[in-house]
Write a protein that holds these residues in place. Structure first.
Motif, PDB file in Angstrom:
ATOM      1  N   TYR A  98       0.786  -1.117  -0.084  1.00 16.41           N
ATOM      2  CA  TYR A  98      -0.064   0.085   0.154  1.00 16.41           C
ATOM      3  C   TYR A  98       0.809   1.258  -0.017  1.00 16.41           C
ATOM      4  CZ  TYR A  98      -4.029  -3.022   1.304  1.00 16.41           C
ATOM      5  OH  TYR A  98      -4.729  -4.040   1.261  1.00 16.41           O
ATOM      6  N   GLY A  99       0.761   1.897  -1.045  1.00 16.84           N
ATOM      7  CA  GLY A  99       1.570   3.084  -1.016  1.00 16.84           C
ATOM      8  C   GLY A  99       0.934   4.603  -0.890  1.00 16.84           C
ATOM      9  N   GLU A 100       1.333   5.420  -0.026  1.00 13.35           N
ATOM     10  CA  GLU A 100       0.824   6.811   0.065  1.00 13.35           C
ATOM     11  C   GLU A 100       1.526   7.572  -0.067  1.00 13.35           C
ATOM     12  OE1 GLU A 100      -2.091   8.780   3.357  1.00 13.35           O
ATOM     13  OE2 GLU A 100      -1.186   6.644   3.822  1.00 13.35           O
ATOM     14  N   LEU A 101       1.353   8.716  -0.854  1.00 12.27           N
ATOM     15  CA  LEU A 101       1.967   9.884  -1.123  1.00 12.27           C
ATOM     16  C   LEU A 101       1.735  11.127  -0.727  1.00 12.27           C
ATOM     17  CD1 LEU A 101       3.940  11.392  -3.434  1.00 12.27           C
ATOM     18  CD2 LEU A 101       1.989  11.807  -4.667  1.00 12.27           C
ATOM     19  N   HIS A 102       2.794  11.592   0.135  1.00 11.43           N
ATOM     20  CA  HIS A 102       2.646  12.770   1.180  1.00 11.43           C
ATOM     21  C   HIS A 102       3.437  14.014   0.523  1.00 11.43           C
ATOM     22  CE1 HIS A 102       0.964  10.223   4.246  1.00 11.43           C
ATOM     23  NE2 HIS A 102       1.829   9.362   3.893  1.00 11.43           N
ATOM     24  N   GLU A 103       3.552  15.166   1.115  1.00 12.38           N
ATOM     25  CA  GLU A 103       4.227  16.271   0.363  1.00 12.38           C
ATOM     26  C   GLU A 103       5.663  15.930  -0.009  1.00 12.38           C
ATOM     27  OE1 GLU A 103       5.515  20.509   1.790  1.00 12.38           O
ATOM     28  OE2 GLU A 103       3.196  20.159   1.948  1.00 12.38           O
ATOM     29  N   ALA A 104       6.195  15.423   1.197  1.00 11.46           N
ATOM     30  CA  ALA A 104       7.908  15.312   1.291  1.00 11.46           C
ATOM     31  C   ALA A 104       8.133  13.633   1.125  1.00 11.46           C
ATOM     32  CB  ALA A 104       8.454  15.997   2.149  1.00 11.46           C
ATOM     33  N   VAL A 105       7.376  12.970   1.326  1.00  5.26           N
ATOM     34  CA  VAL A 105       7.687  11.264   1.314  1.00  5.26           C
ATOM     35  C   VAL A 105       6.641  10.657   0.542  1.00  5.26           C
ATOM     36  CG1 VAL A 105       9.175  11.480   3.361  1.00  5.26           C
ATOM     37  CG2 VAL A 105       6.720  10.883   3.529  1.00  5.26           C
ATOM     38  N   LEU A 106       6.945   9.229   0.099  1.00  6.00           N
ATOM     39  CA  LEU A 106       6.361   8.260  -0.279  1.00  6.00           C
ATOM     40  C   LEU A 106       6.517   6.961   0.465  1.00  6.00           C
ATOM     41  CD1 LEU A 106       4.476   6.953  -2.586  1.00  6.00           C
ATOM     42  CD2 LEU A 106       6.463   6.520  -3.971  1.00  6.00           C
ATOM     43  N   ASP A 107       5.299   6.463   1.221  1.00  7.84           N
ATOM     44  CA  ASP A 107       5.351   5.491   2.296  1.00  7.84           C
ATOM     45  C   ASP A 107       4.678   4.341   1.750  1.00  7.84           C
ATOM     46  OD1 ASP A 107       2.899   5.668   3.411  1.00  7.84           O
ATOM     47  OD2 ASP A 107       3.544   7.259   4.679  1.00  7.84           O
ATOM     48  N   PHE A 108       5.372   3.242   2.166  1.00 13.12           N
ATOM     49  CA  PHE A 108       4.587   1.946   1.623  1.00 13.12           C
ATOM     50  C   PHE A 108       4.494   1.022   3.012  1.00 13.12           C
ATOM     51  CE2 PHE A 108       6.957   3.190  -2.077  1.00 13.12           C
ATOM     52  CZ  PHE A 108       6.141   3.039  -2.996  1.00 13.12           C
ATOM     53  N   GLU A 109       3.258   0.483   2.979  1.00 13.70           N
ATOM     54  CA  GLU A 109       2.914  -0.402   4.223  1.00 13.70           C
ATOM     55  C   GLU A 109       2.475  -1.820   3.682  1.00 13.70           C
ATOM     56  OE1 GLU A 109      -0.594   1.439   5.931  1.00 13.70           O
ATOM     57  OE2 GLU A 109       0.439   3.025   6.692  1.00 13.70           O
ATOM     58  N   CYS A 110       2.528  -2.822   4.607  1.00 14.10           N
ATOM     59  CA  CYS A 110       2.476  -4.180   4.306  1.00 14.10           C
ATOM     60  C   CYS A 110       0.721  -4.252   3.906  1.00 14.10           C
ATOM     61  CB  CYS A 110       2.703  -4.999   5.416  1.00 14.10           C
ATOM     62  SG  CYS A 110       2.150  -6.594   5.518  1.00 14.10           S
ATOM     63  N   PRO A 111       0.453  -4.918   2.914  1.00 16.15           N
ATOM     64  CA  PRO A 111      -1.147  -5.211   2.619  1.00 16.15           C
ATOM     65  C   PRO A 111      -1.649  -6.096   3.798  1.00 16.15           C
ATOM     66  CG  PRO A 111       0.271  -6.255   0.952  1.00 16.15           C
ATOM     67  CD  PRO A 111       1.290  -5.490   1.896  1.00 16.15           C
ATOM     68  N   LYS A 112      -0.882  -6.903   4.344  1.00 22.77           N
ATOM     69  CA  LYS A 112      -1.664  -7.662   4.961  1.00 22.77           C
ATOM     70  C   LYS A 112      -1.554  -7.181   6.702  1.00 22.77           C
ATOM     71  CE  LYS A 112      -0.573 -12.628   6.658  1.00 22.77           C
ATOM     72  NZ  LYS A 112       0.357 -13.646   6.607  1.00 22.77           N
ATOM     73  N   CYS A 113      -0.651  -6.320   7.107  1.00 21.56           N
ATOM     74  CA  CYS A 113      -0.975  -5.867   8.418  1.00 21.56           C
ATOM     75  C   CYS A 113      -0.692  -4.308   8.522  1.00 21.56           C
ATOM     76  CB  CYS A 113       0.295  -6.666   9.525  1.00 21.56           C
ATOM     77  SG  CYS A 113       1.707  -6.219   9.052  1.00 21.56           S
ATOM     78  N   ASN A 114      -0.421  -3.593   7.592  1.00 14.77           N
ATOM     79  CA  ASN A 114      -0.342  -2.074   7.652  1.00 14.77           C
ATOM     80  C   ASN A 114       0.941  -1.884   8.402  1.00 14.77           C
ATOM     81  OD1 ASN A 114      -2.478  -1.681   6.179  1.00 14.77           O
ATOM     82  ND2 ASN A 114      -3.757  -2.039   7.977  1.00 14.77           N
ATOM     83  N   ASN A 115       2.172  -2.629   8.613  1.00 14.81           N
ATOM     84  CA  ASN A 115       3.295  -2.058   9.144  1.00 14.81           C
ATOM     85  C   ASN A 115       4.041  -1.396   8.059  1.00 14.81           C
ATOM     86  OD1 ASN A 115       3.202  -3.091  11.832  1.00 14.81           O
ATOM     87  ND2 ASN A 115       4.404  -5.080  11.292  1.00 14.81           N
ATOM     88  N   MET A 116       4.765  -0.365   8.575  1.00 15.88           N
ATOM     89  CA  MET A 116       5.376   0.563   7.592  1.00 15.88           C
ATOM     90  C   MET A 116       6.731  -0.405   6.997  1.00 15.88           C
ATOM     91  SD  MET A 116       5.369   3.705   6.334  1.00 15.88           S
ATOM     92  CE  MET A 116       4.300   4.474   7.252  1.00 15.88           C
TER      93      MET A 116
END
Length: 72
Positions: free
Chosen positions: A33-51
């Motif tokens: 799961y990728g999420e775009l923010h102003e200064a970073v792009l983060d990816f979380e586990c699709p199974k448990c949502n850990n960064m």
């Protein structure tokens, strides 16, 4: 703990980069799961949502912070 990369590193490695999580999930960034923010792009586990991965999108910090000051 999440992996940290700058944008250039991520662009160079994104086709072969494999992410893994404590819960047992493994895959590439496009499967997380990728999420775009102003200064970073983060990816979380699709199974448990850990960064899993944080990509710093700021290429030139001085320009970025000057832009932020002007924006206020």
């Amino acid at each position: 703990m999440a992996l940290h990369m700058n944008l250039k590193e991520y662009e160079e490695k994104k086709k072969t980069l494999r992410l893994s999580c404590e819960c047992g999930w493994e895959g590439n960034a496009s499967e997380a799961y990728g999420e775009l923010h102003e200064a970073v792009l983060d990816f979380e586990c699709p199974k448990c949502n850990n960064m899993l991965l944080i990509v710093n999108l700021i290429v030139d910090p001085e320009k970025y912070f000057n832009w932020k000051k002007k924006k206020k």
